[in-house]
Motif scaffolding. Sequence first.
Motif, PDB file in Angstrom:
ATOM      1  N   GLY A  33       0.317  -1.079   0.263  1.00  0.00           N
ATOM      2  CA  GLY A  33      -0.137  -0.437  -0.247  1.00  0.00           C
ATOM      3  C   GLY A  33       0.875   1.497   0.005  1.00  0.00           C
ATOM      4  O   GLY A  33       2.084   1.488  -0.162  1.00  0.00           O
ATOM      5  N   ILE A  34       0.074   2.182   0.004  1.00  0.00           N
ATOM      6  CA  ILE A  34       0.830   3.638   0.496  1.00  0.00           C
ATOM      7  C   ILE A  34       0.440   4.589   1.533  1.00  0.00           C
ATOM      8  O   ILE A  34      -0.835   3.629   2.030  1.00  0.00           O
ATOM      9  CB  ILE A  34       0.769   4.679  -1.128  1.00  0.00           C
ATOM     10  CG1 ILE A  34      -1.102   5.104  -0.906  1.00  0.00           C
ATOM     11  CG2 ILE A  34       1.402   3.895  -1.819  1.00  0.00           C
ATOM     12  CD1 ILE A  34      -1.390   6.057  -2.098  1.00  0.00           C
ATOM     13  N   ILE A  35       1.344   5.410   1.745  1.00  0.00           N
ATOM     14  CA  ILE A  35       1.157   6.551   3.086  1.00  0.00           C
ATOM     15  C   ILE A  35       0.332   7.565   2.574  1.00  0.00           C
ATOM     16  O   ILE A  35       1.290   7.606   2.190  1.00  0.00           O
ATOM     17  CB  ILE A  35       2.199   5.903   4.410  1.00  0.00           C
ATOM     18  CG1 ILE A  35       2.400   4.846   4.532  1.00  0.00           C
ATOM     19  CG2 ILE A  35       2.317   7.445   5.075  1.00  0.00           C
ATOM     20  CD1 ILE A  35       3.746   4.467   5.535  1.00  0.00           C
ATOM     21  N   ARG A  36      -0.134   8.131   3.054  1.00  0.00           N
ATOM     22  CA  ARG A  36      -1.033   9.217   2.842  1.00  0.00           C
ATOM     23  C   ARG A  36      -0.886   9.959   4.257  1.00  0.00           C
ATOM     24  O   ARG A  36      -1.056   9.669   5.488  1.00  0.00           O
ATOM     25  CB  ARG A  36      -2.218   9.409   1.968  1.00  0.00           C
ATOM     26  CG  ARG A  36      -1.750   9.157   0.774  1.00  0.00           C
ATOM     27  CD  ARG A  36      -3.657   9.019   0.650  1.00  0.00           C
ATOM     28  NE  ARG A  36      -4.124   8.442  -0.639  1.00  0.00           N
ATOM     29  CZ  ARG A  36      -4.936   7.943  -1.697  1.00  0.00           C
ATOM     30  NH1 ARG A  36      -6.125   8.204  -0.760  1.00  0.00           N
ATOM     31  NH2 ARG A  36      -4.788   7.338  -2.745  1.00  0.00           N
ATOM     32  N   THR A  37       0.162  10.831   4.161  1.00  0.00           N
ATOM     33  CA  THR A  37       0.501  12.129   5.252  1.00  0.00           C
ATOM     34  C   THR A  37      -0.355  13.504   5.176  1.00  0.00           C
ATOM     35  O   THR A  37      -1.656  13.135   4.452  1.00  0.00           O
ATOM     36  CB  THR A  37       1.766  12.724   5.453  1.00  0.00           C
ATOM     37  OG1 THR A  37       1.735  13.083   4.449  1.00  0.00           O
ATOM     38  CG2 THR A  37       2.436  11.220   5.484  1.00  0.00           C
ATOM     39  N   SER A  38      -0.472  13.721   6.583  1.00  0.00           N
ATOM     40  CA  SER A  38      -1.480  14.819   6.597  1.00  0.00           C
ATOM     41  C   SER A  38      -1.479  16.013   6.280  1.00  0.00           C
ATOM     42  O   SER A  38      -2.382  16.418   6.059  1.00  0.00           O
ATOM     43  CB  SER A  38      -1.077  15.193   7.961  1.00  0.00           C
ATOM     44  OG  SER A  38       0.082  15.585   8.940  1.00  0.00           O
ATOM     45  N   ASP A  39      -0.371  16.519   5.691  1.00  0.00           N
ATOM     46  CA  ASP A  39       0.326  17.114   4.364  1.00  0.00           C
ATOM     47  C   ASP A  39      -0.521  16.891   3.196  1.00  0.00           C
ATOM     48  O   ASP A  39       0.042  17.828   2.242  1.00  0.00           O
ATOM     49  CB  ASP A  39       2.170  17.277   4.916  1.00  0.00           C
ATOM     50  CG  ASP A  39       2.891  16.723   4.126  1.00  0.00           C
ATOM     51  OD1 ASP A  39       2.358  15.827   3.338  1.00  0.00           O
ATOM     52  OD2 ASP A  39       3.931  16.935   4.549  1.00  0.00           O
ATOM     53  N   GLY A  40      -0.566  15.948   2.906  1.00  0.00           N
ATOM     54  CA  GLY A  40      -1.727  15.940   1.695  1.00  0.00           C
ATOM     55  C   GLY A  40       0.014  15.206   0.563  1.00  0.00           C
ATOM     56  O   GLY A  40      -0.842  14.858  -0.171  1.00  0.00           O
ATOM     57  N   ASN A  41       0.994  14.753   1.103  1.00  0.00           N
ATOM     58  CA  ASN A  41       1.855  13.867   0.496  1.00  0.00           C
ATOM     59  C   ASN A  41       1.652  12.473   0.370  1.00  0.00           C
ATOM     60  O   ASN A  41       0.917  11.875   1.224  1.00  0.00           O
ATOM     61  CB  ASN A  41       3.005  13.416   0.566  1.00  0.00           C
ATOM     62  CG  ASN A  41       3.588  15.332   0.853  1.00  0.00           C
ATOM     63  OD1 ASN A  41       2.986  16.128  -0.711  1.00  0.00           O
ATOM     64  ND2 ASN A  41       4.174  15.928   1.477  1.00  0.00           N
TER      65      ASN A  41
END
Length: 298
Positions: A164-172
């Motif tokens: 999977g992928i990790i989506r961070t709080s800053d939108g990246n």
Amino acid sequence: MRIIEQMGTKYKFWLSSQDDEKEDLIFKQGRPGTGEDWAEKIACELAKIINLPRAEYNLAKYKEMYGVISKKVNSEINSRLVLGNELIEKTYKNEGINLTKKERIKEHTIGRVMSYFRATAETIGTPQNFNKTNNINTALDVFIGYLMFDAWIANQDRHDENWGIIRTSDGNSFLSPTFDHGSSMGRNETDDKRTTMLTTKDKNQQISIYVKKARSALFSSTGEQKKPLLTIEAFSHAAKQNTIAASEWCERLSSTSDNAILEIINNIPSEIMTEISKEFTFQLLKINKLRIIDSRNP
């Protein structure tokens, strides 16, 4: 604080800090006789020596249960792990396909996964803290390494919820480190069978034949196969996307020493991994290493 969570027949629970109730660590029981705990730990340490981004696992014991303890791969506050099934769901919908979970298994093809990473090359980065090289600098390049790793350790569990992928709080967005390798290295075989494979003169029962049977949870690009691709086939398909990246992963694998691998295996306590299991695991890794290198040098 413990937060208990059921996962099939496997027992696991989250450990949260007392101050903010944030879930930090998870304990996963290794079901007795399955080798899930030692397989997870060995895989973690093997990934480390080829600098492959991975979840960190340590052996642990809770009451009378052996298992592993690990930190969330998305440990950053307000980040989210988005699994592969959700990421490629749009490709099904774009084709007008509505799938049941059972049907989705065979639609998890190498073609769909590679297409997803090609289409998101500009928006999904390599795993956080990963040291890029001239040859390995995209999420796709790193995922090629994951599939090489699967072929090395005979991991048969790269289904659409095991990447999977990790989506961070800053939108990246970043590719997640590889995780969940408990179904690898023939960890569920009996010691009697391991002994036979290591000592028999019957070529059809030898470990050299056994290792060739490991299958990925990825199907061919056409989706027509009744069985998933062999792990080495999945890697070979992915390697075509960037042969230079694949070659560097193979060079990293080639540079691993037998002594380093043996040290990792021998560090597993004897109460959870027998001597015959250790010898079998070492031979499996040694054979698969040569098979992967030979597959890149026809």
